[in-house]
Write a protein that holds these residues in place. Structure first.
Motif, PDB file in Angstrom:
ATOM      1  N   VAL A  45     -85.134 -23.911 -34.618  1.00  0.00           N
ATOM      2  CA  VAL A  45     -84.751 -25.028 -35.577  1.00  0.00           C
ATOM      3  C   VAL A  45     -83.488 -25.606 -35.241  1.00  0.00           C
ATOM      4  O   VAL A  45     -83.271 -26.783 -35.171  1.00  0.00           O
ATOM      5  CB  VAL A  45     -84.928 -24.666 -36.986  1.00  0.00           C
ATOM      6  N   ASP A  46     -82.505 -24.534 -35.065  1.00  0.00           N
ATOM      7  CA  ASP A  46     -81.101 -25.159 -34.722  1.00  0.00           C
ATOM      8  C   ASP A  46     -81.100 -25.987 -33.326  1.00  0.00           C
ATOM      9  O   ASP A  46     -80.307 -27.051 -33.324  1.00  0.00           O
ATOM     10  CB  ASP A  46     -80.106 -23.992 -34.635  1.00  0.00           C
ATOM     11  N   LEU A  47     -81.804 -25.583 -32.398  1.00  0.00           N
ATOM     12  CA  LEU A  47     -81.664 -26.288 -31.242  1.00  0.00           C
ATOM     13  C   LEU A  47     -82.308 -27.693 -31.492  1.00  0.00           C
ATOM     14  O   LEU A  47     -81.900 -28.662 -30.728  1.00  0.00           O
ATOM     15  CB  LEU A  47     -82.576 -25.471 -30.081  1.00  0.00           C
ATOM     16  N   LEU A  48     -83.434 -27.590 -31.986  1.00  0.00           N
ATOM     17  CA  LEU A  48     -84.195 -28.937 -32.318  1.00  0.00           C
ATOM     18  C   LEU A  48     -83.312 -30.084 -33.171  1.00  0.00           C
ATOM     19  O   LEU A  48     -83.152 -31.156 -32.891  1.00  0.00           O
ATOM     20  CB  LEU A  48     -85.522 -28.714 -33.086  1.00  0.00           C
ATOM     21  N   LEU A  49     -82.629 -29.473 -34.140  1.00  0.00           N
ATOM     22  CA  LEU A  49     -81.645 -30.356 -34.891  1.00  0.00           C
ATOM     23  C   LEU A  49     -80.590 -30.797 -34.094  1.00  0.00           C
ATOM     24  O   LEU A  49     -80.019 -31.876 -33.935  1.00  0.00           O
ATOM     25  CB  LEU A  49     -81.170 -29.553 -36.205  1.00  0.00           C
ATOM     26  N   LYS A  50     -79.847 -29.949 -33.212  1.00  0.00           N
ATOM     27  CA  LYS A  50     -78.867 -30.301 -32.440  1.00  0.00           C
ATOM     28  C   LYS A  50     -79.229 -31.316 -31.303  1.00  0.00           C
ATOM     29  O   LYS A  50     -78.495 -31.832 -30.901  1.00  0.00           O
ATOM     30  CB  LYS A  50     -78.191 -29.039 -31.829  1.00  0.00           C
TER      31      LYS A  50
ATOM     32  N   ASN B 276     -85.408 -31.461 -21.618  1.00  0.00           N
ATOM     33  CA  ASN B 276     -83.972 -31.949 -21.316  1.00  0.00           C
ATOM     34  C   ASN B 276     -83.083 -31.998 -22.473  1.00  0.00           C
ATOM     35  O   ASN B 276     -81.867 -31.986 -22.213  1.00  0.00           O
ATOM     36  CB  ASN B 276     -83.990 -33.100 -20.608  1.00  0.00           C
ATOM     37  N   SER B 277     -83.556 -32.594 -23.434  1.00  0.00           N
ATOM     38  CA  SER B 277     -82.799 -32.672 -24.878  1.00  0.00           C
ATOM     39  C   SER B 277     -82.373 -31.337 -25.275  1.00  0.00           C
ATOM     40  O   SER B 277     -81.034 -31.033 -25.592  1.00  0.00           O
ATOM     41  CB  SER B 277     -83.558 -33.246 -25.983  1.00  0.00           C
ATOM     42  N   ILE B 278     -83.322 -30.254 -25.349  1.00  0.00           N
ATOM     43  CA  ILE B 278     -82.929 -28.977 -25.721  1.00  0.00           C
ATOM     44  C   ILE B 278     -81.814 -28.303 -24.471  1.00  0.00           C
ATOM     45  O   ILE B 278     -80.928 -27.575 -25.011  1.00  0.00           O
ATOM     46  CB  ILE B 278     -84.325 -28.080 -25.980  1.00  0.00           C
ATOM     47  N   LYS B 279     -82.408 -28.483 -23.461  1.00  0.00           N
ATOM     48  CA  LYS B 279     -81.291 -27.911 -22.185  1.00  0.00           C
ATOM     49  C   LYS B 279     -79.979 -28.422 -22.453  1.00  0.00           C
ATOM     50  O   LYS B 279     -79.031 -27.780 -22.219  1.00  0.00           O
ATOM     51  CB  LYS B 279     -81.996 -28.395 -21.080  1.00  0.00           C
ATOM     52  N   SER B 280     -79.696 -29.589 -22.767  1.00  0.00           N
ATOM     53  CA  SER B 280     -78.500 -30.257 -22.853  1.00  0.00           C
ATOM     54  C   SER B 280     -77.599 -29.688 -23.822  1.00  0.00           C
ATOM     55  O   SER B 280     -76.512 -29.405 -23.896  1.00  0.00           O
ATOM     56  CB  SER B 280     -78.580 -31.855 -22.961  1.00  0.00           C
ATOM     57  N   VAL B 281     -78.436 -29.253 -25.215  1.00  0.00           N
ATOM     58  CA  VAL B 281     -77.893 -28.527 -26.266  1.00  0.00           C
ATOM     59  C   VAL B 281     -77.032 -27.310 -25.790  1.00  0.00           C
ATOM     60  O   VAL B 281     -76.057 -26.820 -26.133  1.00  0.00           O
ATOM     61  CB  VAL B 281     -78.604 -28.617 -27.463  1.00  0.00           C
ATOM     62  N   ILE B 282     -78.140 -26.438 -24.847  1.00  0.00           N
ATOM     63  CA  ILE B 282     -77.770 -25.176 -24.525  1.00  0.00           C
ATOM     64  C   ILE B 282     -76.491 -25.285 -23.506  1.00  0.00           C
ATOM     65  O   ILE B 282     -75.548 -24.655 -23.515  1.00  0.00           O
ATOM     66  CB  ILE B 282     -78.841 -24.523 -23.719  1.00  0.00           C
ATOM     67  N   GLU B 283     -76.572 -26.101 -22.664  1.00  0.00           N
ATOM     68  CA  GLU B 283     -75.601 -26.600 -21.617  1.00  0.00           C
ATOM     69  C   GLU B 283     -74.093 -26.856 -22.334  1.00  0.00           C
ATOM     70  O   GLU B 283     -73.095 -26.203 -22.018  1.00  0.00           O
ATOM     71  CB  GLU B 283     -75.692 -27.598 -20.652  1.00  0.00           C
ATOM     72  N   ALA B 284     -74.149 -27.652 -23.423  1.00  0.00           N
ATOM     73  CA  ALA B 284     -73.033 -28.102 -23.987  1.00  0.00           C
ATOM     74  C   ALA B 284     -72.292 -26.815 -24.774  1.00  0.00           C
ATOM     75  O   ALA B 284     -71.085 -26.938 -25.122  1.00  0.00           O
ATOM     76  CB  ALA B 284     -73.231 -29.224 -25.086  1.00  0.00           C
ATOM     77  N   GLU B 285     -73.089 -25.886 -25.364  1.00  0.00           N
ATOM     78  CA  GLU B 285     -72.585 -24.896 -26.351  1.00  0.00           C
ATOM     79  C   GLU B 285     -71.500 -23.953 -25.560  1.00  0.00           C
ATOM     80  O   GLU B 285     -70.732 -23.295 -26.276  1.00  0.00           O
ATOM     81  CB  GLU B 285     -73.572 -24.134 -26.898  1.00  0.00           C
ATOM     82  N   SER B 286     -71.780 -23.862 -24.233  1.00  0.00           N
ATOM     83  CA  SER B 286     -70.562 -23.063 -23.523  1.00  0.00           C
ATOM     84  C   SER B 286     -69.498 -23.595 -23.165  1.00  0.00           C
ATOM     85  O   SER B 286     -68.737 -23.254 -22.323  1.00  0.00           O
ATOM     86  CB  SER B 286     -71.300 -22.237 -22.350  1.00  0.00           C
TER      87      SER B 286
ATOM     88  N   LEU C 122     -62.113 -30.176 -27.748  1.00  0.00           N
ATOM     89  CA  LEU C 122     -63.267 -30.757 -28.953  1.00  0.00           C
ATOM     90  C   LEU C 122     -64.763 -30.261 -28.346  1.00  0.00           C
ATOM     91  O   LEU C 122     -64.928 -29.880 -27.326  1.00  0.00           O
ATOM     92  CB  LEU C 122     -63.562 -32.295 -28.822  1.00  0.00           C
ATOM     93  N   PRO C 123     -65.497 -30.066 -29.506  1.00  0.00           N
ATOM     94  CA  PRO C 123     -66.896 -29.476 -29.135  1.00  0.00           C
ATOM     95  C   PRO C 123     -67.655 -30.437 -28.411  1.00  0.00           C
ATOM     96  O   PRO C 123     -67.287 -31.650 -28.578  1.00  0.00           O
ATOM     97  CB  PRO C 123     -67.445 -29.005 -30.491  1.00  0.00           C
TER      98      PRO C 123
END
Length: 283
Positions: free
Chosen positions: A14-19, A199-209, A276-277
């Motif tokens: 759910v966190d990934l979907l919201l982000k 791709n939306s979910i992947k972009s969130v994961i890429e950004a987190e690091s 910045l995050p």
């Protein structure tokens, strides 16, 4: 899209979907399904073990579940993105005092408690073992102690639960993590929408690091800084109005490099350093 309604994969999913930018509304946690605001996407909350069959039957186009659940279902599906969480393995475990030290030691008629009956049966059939599989909905670890089963097949993460119940892992059936999964039929029908979600979910994961770093640096140090901070395609360099001796740089760096990066820039005479995050990063 189907997502787990509870369990070890629910919160992070759910966190990934919201982000990723989906607005599920304020009371999504009390519903079995929701339609994302301003998007042609409906999210259904179901058991993780049911998601492979929902996708296989065409009831949903894609979902997030564990590779263990996909393997147990036997459905031929398309894993389109590994999500990097929910890591575990499905393993055979026996009591510490058992004479069973390997799969070869398991005798015909052995009782095996598991929440994964299909993959367990396929595994032991392939080994030529005629075992008695006892399907349980949870707490498989206590079944040998209760005398219900001789051994178990269950998910193992750190192994601490096995140790607490005096069980020893002897072989792994499958390695697992959370994945985005779909079907060939769904891809042929709705590939664009599915890949937009992936791709939306992947972009969130890429950004987190990553972190976004900004600083005003001496012009004389620009070449050195460009080597130290290559970013995704080199740092972005901008002139500062009224200053010939300083330029502004913007660069994406690894989150783990922030400490050294800020200290290095300070030593080089940089000013106005900000980190910045990043919400999403498309490479």
């Amino acid at each position: 899209m189907a997502v787990p309604n509870k369990g070890r994969l629910h919160d992070r999913t759910v966190d990934l979907l919201l982000k990723s930018g989906l607005d599920l509304g304020e009371d999504w946690g009390r519903k079995l399904y929701v339609t994302a605001k301003n998007q042609d996407i409906e999210i259904v909350f179901v058991r993780a073990q049911d998601i492979p069959e929902f996708i296989n039957s065409g009831a949903v186009d894609l979902g997030i579940t564990g590779q263990d659940q996909i393997a147990n279902s036997g459905c031929k599906l398309e894993e389109v993105l590994e999500l990097g969480f929910g890591h575990c393995r499905l393993s055979v475990a026996v009591p510490e005092q058992s004479s069973i030290k390997s799969i070869d030691d398991i005798k015909d008629g052995c009782r095996i408690a598991t929440s994964f009956p299909k993959i367990t049966k396929r595994f032991f059939d392939a080994k030529g073992k005629k075992v008695n599989i006892i399907e349980v909905s949870g707490a498989a670890e206590i079944m040998p102690y209760m005398g219900v089963a001789d051994i178990i097949v269950d998910l193992v993460s750190s192994g601490s639960t096995l140790k607490m119940n005096r069980l020893v892992e002897i072989e792994s059936l499958v390695q697992s993590q959370a994945v985005v999964v779909t079907s060939k039929k769904a891809l042929s029908k709705s590939k664009s929408g599915i890949m937009d979600m992936v791709n939306s979910i992947k972009s969130v994961i890429e950004a987190e690091s990553k972190k976004y770093l900004m600083a005003d640096v001496p012009t004389s140090k620009l070449k050195e800084i460009s080597k130290l901070f290559p970013g995704l395609a080199g740092p972005t360099v901008m002139n500062i109005s009224g200053r010939d001796d300083m330029v502004a740089i913007h660069v994406v760096i690894e989150k783990s490099d922030v400490y050294d990066a800020v200290n290095t820039l300070q030593r080089m005479g940089a000013k106005g350093i900000l980190t910045l995050p990043i919400d999403r990063l498309v490479q």
